[in-house]
Design a protein around this motif. Structure first.
Motif, PDB file in Angstrom:
ATOM      1  N   ASP A 146       0.814  -1.215   0.000  1.00  0.00           N
ATOM      2  CA  ASP A 146       0.000   0.000   0.000  1.00  0.00           C
ATOM      3  C   ASP A 146       0.852   1.272   0.000  1.00  0.00           C
ATOM      4  OD1 ASP A 146       0.985   0.265   2.577  1.00  0.00           O
ATOM      5  OD2 ASP A 146      -0.926  -0.101   3.574  1.00  0.00           O
ATOM      6  N   GLY A 147       2.165   1.134  -0.211  1.00  0.00           N
ATOM      7  CA  GLY A 147       3.058   2.293  -0.284  1.00  0.00           C
ATOM      8  C   GLY A 147       3.661   2.682   1.054  1.00  0.00           C
ATOM      9  N   GLY A 148       3.119   2.133   2.134  1.00  0.00           N
ATOM     10  CA  GLY A 148       3.648   2.426   3.462  1.00  0.00           C
ATOM     11  C   GLY A 148       4.919   1.632   3.732  1.00  0.00           C
ATOM     12  N   PHE A 149       5.381   1.697   4.974  1.00  0.00           N
ATOM     13  CA  PHE A 149       6.640   1.019   5.311  1.00  0.00           C
ATOM     14  C   PHE A 149       6.583   0.433   6.722  1.00  0.00           C
ATOM     15  CE2 PHE A 149       7.088   5.365   6.800  1.00  0.00           C
ATOM     16  CZ  PHE A 149       7.721   5.230   8.017  1.00  0.00           C
ATOM     17  N   TYR A 150       7.536  -0.445   7.013  1.00  0.00           N
ATOM     18  CA  TYR A 150       7.714  -0.980   8.373  1.00  0.00           C
ATOM     19  C   TYR A 150       9.187  -1.269   8.581  1.00  0.00           C
ATOM     20  CZ  TYR A 150       7.464  -5.462   5.882  1.00  0.00           C
ATOM     21  OH  TYR A 150       7.664  -6.483   4.989  1.00  0.00           O
ATOM     22  N   TRP A 151       9.666  -0.975   9.787  1.00  0.00           N
ATOM     23  CA  TRP A 151      11.068  -1.199  10.119  1.00  0.00           C
ATOM     24  C   TRP A 151      11.229  -2.560  10.791  1.00  0.00           C
ATOM     25  CZ3 TRP A 151      15.543   1.325   9.091  1.00  0.00           C
ATOM     26  CH2 TRP A 151      15.453   2.630   8.601  1.00  0.00           C
ATOM     27  N   VAL A 152      12.314  -3.243  10.447  1.00  0.00           N
ATOM     28  CA  VAL A 152      12.610  -4.542  11.055  1.00  0.00           C
ATOM     29  C   VAL A 152      14.110  -4.661  11.336  1.00  0.00           C
ATOM     30  CG1 VAL A 152      10.710  -5.767   9.907  1.00  0.00           C
ATOM     31  CG2 VAL A 152      12.949  -5.624   8.779  1.00  0.00           C
ATOM     32  N   TYR A 153      14.425  -5.574  12.238  1.00  0.00           N
ATOM     33  CA  TYR A 153      15.811  -6.015  12.389  1.00  0.00           C
ATOM     34  C   TYR A 153      15.878  -7.354  11.669  1.00  0.00           C
ATOM     35  CZ  TYR A 153      20.120  -7.724  14.540  1.00  0.00           C
ATOM     36  OH  TYR A 153      21.381  -8.216  14.736  1.00  0.00           O
ATOM     37  N   ALA A 154      16.622  -7.402  10.576  1.00  0.00           N
ATOM     38  CA  ALA A 154      16.629  -8.594   9.722  1.00  0.00           C
ATOM     39  C   ALA A 154      17.892  -9.420   9.930  1.00  0.00           C
ATOM     40  CB  ALA A 154      16.538  -8.172   8.260  1.00  0.00           C
ATOM     41  N   THR A 155      17.711 -10.732   9.903  1.00  0.00           N
ATOM     42  CA  THR A 155      18.842 -11.659   9.912  1.00  0.00           C
ATOM     43  C   THR A 155      18.668 -12.607   8.732  1.00  0.00           C
ATOM     44  OG1 THR A 155      18.793 -11.624  12.319  1.00  0.00           O
ATOM     45  CG2 THR A 155      20.134 -13.327  11.311  1.00  0.00           C
ATOM     46  N   VAL A 156      19.738 -12.826   7.981  1.00  0.00           N
ATOM     47  CA  VAL A 156      19.672 -13.736   6.832  1.00  0.00           C
ATOM     48  C   VAL A 156      20.761 -14.790   6.986  1.00  0.00           C
ATOM     49  CG1 VAL A 156      19.618 -13.927   4.314  1.00  0.00           C
ATOM     50  CG2 VAL A 156      18.963 -11.774   5.398  1.00  0.00           C
ATOM     51  N   ILE A 157      20.404 -16.017   6.661  1.00  0.00           N
ATOM     52  CA  ILE A 157      21.371 -17.116   6.757  1.00  0.00           C
ATOM     53  C   ILE A 157      21.263 -17.955   5.485  1.00  0.00           C
ATOM     54  CG2 ILE A 157      19.774 -18.718   7.921  1.00  0.00           C
ATOM     55  CD1 ILE A 157      22.054 -19.604   9.687  1.00  0.00           C
ATOM     56  N   ALA A 158      22.385 -18.496   5.037  1.00  0.00           N
ATOM     57  CA  ALA A 158      22.360 -19.389   3.874  1.00  0.00           C
ATOM     58  C   ALA A 158      21.914 -20.778   4.321  1.00  0.00           C
ATOM     59  CB  ALA A 158      23.746 -19.471   3.238  1.00  0.00           C
ATOM     60  N   ASN A 159      21.060 -21.421   3.511  1.00  0.00           N
ATOM     61  CA  ASN A 159      20.646 -22.806   3.783  1.00  0.00           C
ATOM     62  C   ASN A 159      21.612 -23.729   3.054  1.00  0.00           C
ATOM     63  OD1 ASN A 159      17.437 -21.479   3.032  1.00  0.00           O
ATOM     64  ND2 ASN A 159      18.295 -21.709   5.064  1.00  0.00           N
ATOM     65  N   VAL A 160      22.449 -24.402   3.807  1.00  0.00           N
ATOM     66  CA  VAL A 160      23.486 -25.240   3.202  1.00  0.00           C
ATOM     67  C   VAL A 160      23.104 -26.716   3.365  1.00  0.00           C
ATOM     68  CG1 VAL A 160      25.933 -25.850   3.216  1.00  0.00           C
ATOM     69  CG2 VAL A 160      25.224 -23.508   3.744  1.00  0.00           C
ATOM     70  N   ARG A 161      23.031 -27.441   2.231  1.00  0.00           N
ATOM     71  CA  ARG A 161      22.744 -28.875   2.256  1.00  0.00           C
ATOM     72  C   ARG A 161      23.817 -29.567   1.408  1.00  0.00           C
ATOM     73  NH1 ARG A 161      19.879 -26.513   5.165  1.00  0.00           N
ATOM     74  NH2 ARG A 161      17.607 -26.361   5.172  1.00  0.00           N
ATOM     75  N   ASN A 162      24.485 -30.539   1.987  1.00  0.00           N
ATOM     76  CA  ASN A 162      25.554 -31.253   1.272  1.00  0.00           C
ATOM     77  C   ASN A 162      26.557 -30.277   0.649  1.00  0.00           C
ATOM     78  OD1 ASN A 162      24.297 -33.768   1.792  1.00  0.00           O
ATOM     79  ND2 ASN A 162      22.870 -33.355   0.114  1.00  0.00           N
ATOM     80  N   ASN A 163      26.936 -29.291   1.451  1.00  0.00           N
ATOM     81  CA  ASN A 163      27.925 -28.286   1.050  1.00  0.00           C
ATOM     82  C   ASN A 163      27.469 -27.383  -0.093  1.00  0.00           C
ATOM     83  OD1 ASN A 163      29.864 -29.148   2.959  1.00  0.00           O
ATOM     84  ND2 ASN A 163      30.393 -30.862   1.593  1.00  0.00           N
ATOM     85  N   GLN A 164      26.187 -27.394  -0.406  1.00  0.00           N
ATOM     86  CA  GLN A 164      25.650 -26.525  -1.461  1.00  0.00           C
ATOM     87  C   GLN A 164      24.670 -25.534  -0.847  1.00  0.00           C
ATOM     88  OE1 GLN A 164      25.719 -26.742  -5.092  1.00  0.00           O
ATOM     89  NE2 GLN A 164      27.525 -28.020  -4.855  1.00  0.00           N
ATOM     90  N   VAL A 165      24.725 -24.279  -1.307  1.00  0.00           N
ATOM     91  CA  VAL A 165      23.725 -23.304  -0.865  1.00  0.00           C
ATOM     92  C   VAL A 165      22.454 -23.542  -1.683  1.00  0.00           C
ATOM     93  CG1 VAL A 165      23.123 -20.860  -0.756  1.00  0.00           C
ATOM     94  CG2 VAL A 165      25.436 -21.599  -0.167  1.00  0.00           C
ATOM     95  N   VAL A 166      21.377 -23.936  -0.989  1.00  0.00           N
ATOM     96  CA  VAL A 166      20.126 -24.242  -1.701  1.00  0.00           C
ATOM     97  C   VAL A 166      19.102 -23.119  -1.531  1.00  0.00           C
ATOM     98  CG1 VAL A 166      20.468 -26.731  -1.553  1.00  0.00           C
ATOM     99  CG2 VAL A 166      19.180 -25.563   0.256  1.00  0.00           C
ATOM    100  N   GLY A 167      19.451 -22.113  -0.753  1.00  0.00           N
ATOM    101  CA  GLY A 167      18.529 -21.002  -0.568  1.00  0.00           C
ATOM    102  C   GLY A 167      18.955 -20.150   0.607  1.00  0.00           C
ATOM    103  N   PHE A 168      18.074 -19.246   0.989  1.00  0.00           N
ATOM    104  CA  PHE A 168      18.349 -18.353   2.126  1.00  0.00           C
ATOM    105  C   PHE A 168      17.106 -18.245   2.996  1.00  0.00           C
ATOM    106  CE2 PHE A 168      20.972 -17.077  -1.433  1.00  0.00           C
ATOM    107  CZ  PHE A 168      22.236 -17.083  -0.863  1.00  0.00           C
ATOM    108  N   THR A 169      17.324 -18.197   4.301  1.00  0.00           N
ATOM    109  CA  THR A 169      16.231 -17.961   5.241  1.00  0.00           C
ATOM    110  C   THR A 169      16.428 -16.590   5.854  1.00  0.00           C
ATOM    111  OG1 THR A 169      15.957 -20.296   5.766  1.00  0.00           O
ATOM    112  CG2 THR A 169      15.127 -18.736   7.398  1.00  0.00           C
TER     113      THR A 169
END
Lengths: 248, 157
Positions: B113-136
């Motif tokens: 709707d054009g508005g905003f919200y502030w967050v404290y964000a943390t991102v981690i790589a999802n590693v499976r069998n030594n491969q990055v399969v995504g991010f959480t």
């Protein structure tokens, strides 16, 4: 051979007999001797886990991450429709009504439940509170936390939501919830250790079928579950990743 | 990604054309309406290795103002607010992929709707069998003091 089973110490004491009945059912289903060993102390149980004493564990999300990543346990089921949530509680007559009211030097009463404590510390962040500007007194049970709050010996208590809701009406009338988590995606999980994994598909199917029989339903009720839901390894990996993001 | 639509916007707005790291452009419409992050909520999302959203929880849907179907399959930068300087995210990929660590930051997110919200964000790589399969990514409520500090910093970056 006797296998060993344990349950995360944050289970509600009113379900104690339910876990023994569940274990008896499990032994009948598998034809295996399974010994249930319950703990009321997180540290003692963790030490026993470190010594590889268990083959089957109903684990809280924090311990599940250690069991899967370091001990080669496999998740097989979780209670259907249940997620772990935490609640920060104050005395009913407290002047504190919002998180932002909480002062530096806050006195926290908490068990050693790692998930609950992590979730509750996160809920203190909007008040700029952390381990460095608060003090924590650890208690063995949630009932003792309630007593601390009622006696004015702590400002806030960290509770597992389900356990808080099960406190007696008299106790709850002297308390008020300040803030409750709505994480929705963290839950306890039943895990099999390497020695029992050759029975994984049978045990998993027996658990999933439990809700389809009157006996199974009655047994599930004694644990306050409606059914077991299947858990795939990736479901638990996702939960572990999420726990990793939350750890400070 | 489609431009934002006037019909979705609540209140007075200004128009900005944003250019993203992959070269794509989008017209966004922004208002000064802040939606406070409710206490106790965690916004959880997951993307594939290219940053395309594959999972969102109910809190994500509620705070973003989008339907779940509008989010799944979109780049995560659908939430990027024009007040967030690119440099604020500069260390993200290096931290996640090269150093294998978590990325943290205070982030102003854009709502449908054009508005905003502030967050404290943390991102981690999802590693499976030594491969990055995504991010959480998990976002939680920041203190007002931290938001004011971030706001002041981002204005000069």
């Amino acid at each position: 051979m006797t296998y060993n089973f344990t349950v995360s110490p944050d289970f509600n004491p009113s379900y104690l007999s339910g876990w023994f009945i569940f274990n008896t059912w499990l032994q009948r289903q598998t034809g295996e001797a399974i010994h249930l060993d319950l703990y009321d102390d997180f540290d003692l149980q963790r030490q026993a886990i470190a010594e590889d004493k268990f083959d089957l564990i109903y684990a809280n999300p924090y311990d599940a991450s250690v069991l899967v990543r370091e001990k080669d346990f496999v998740p097989i089921a979780c209670p259907a429709g249940k997620s772990d949530e935490a609640v920060i509680v104050v005395a009913a007559d407290s002047d504190i009504n919002t998180v932002e009211d909480l002062p530096v030097g806050l006195r926290i009463a908490a068990t050693k439940d790692p998930d609950v404590n992590m979730m509750c510390m996160i809920m203190l962040e909007p008040a700029d509170l952390d381990r460095n500007n608060t003090t924590t007194q650890h208690r063995d049970t949630y009932v003792l936390l309630a007593k601390d709050l009622i006696r004015g010996e702590a400002d806030v208590g960290f509770f597992l939501e389900e356990t808080y809701n099960k406190l007696s009406r008299i106790v709850k009338s002297q308390l008020k919830p300040l803030v409750q988590s709505q994480i929705q995606v963290i839950n306890h999980v039943l895990l099999l250790g390497p020695a029992l994994q050759h029975r994984q598909s049978e045990i998993q199917q027996a658990l999933l079928d439990m809700a389809t029989t009157p006996v199974g339903q009655s047994l599930l009720e004694s644990l306050s579950f409606t059914a077991w839901a299947k858990v795939e390894p990736e479901d638990t990996e996702f939960m572990i990743d999420l726990m990793d993001t939350l750890e400070t | 990604m489609d431009d934002m639509q006037h019909i979705d916007i609540v209140g007075d707005y200004s128009e900005v054309v944003m250019q993203y790291f992959d070269g794509s452009r989008r017209r966004v419409l922004v208002t000064n309406n802040e939606t406070p992050m409710p206490d106790g909520r965690l916004i959880v999302s997951r993307t594939d290795p290219e940053g395309i959203i594959t999972h969102v929880n109910d809190s994500f849907v509620d705070m973003s103002g989008f339907n779940r179907d509008e989010l799944i399959g979109q780049p995560h930068y659908i939430l990027r607010h024009p007040d967030m300087p690119a440099i604020a995210f500069k260390g993200l990929w290096q931290t996640l992929l090269e150093e294998g660590k978590k990325w943290h930051g205070y982030v102003k997110n854009l709502r449908k709707d054009g508005g905003f919200y502030w967050v404290y964000a943390t991102v981690i790589a999802n590693v499976r069998n030594n491969q990055v399969v995504g991010f959480t990514s998990v976002r939680r409520k920041p203190s007002r003091r931290k938001v004011e500090e971030a706001e002041a910093l981002y204005k000069i970056l």
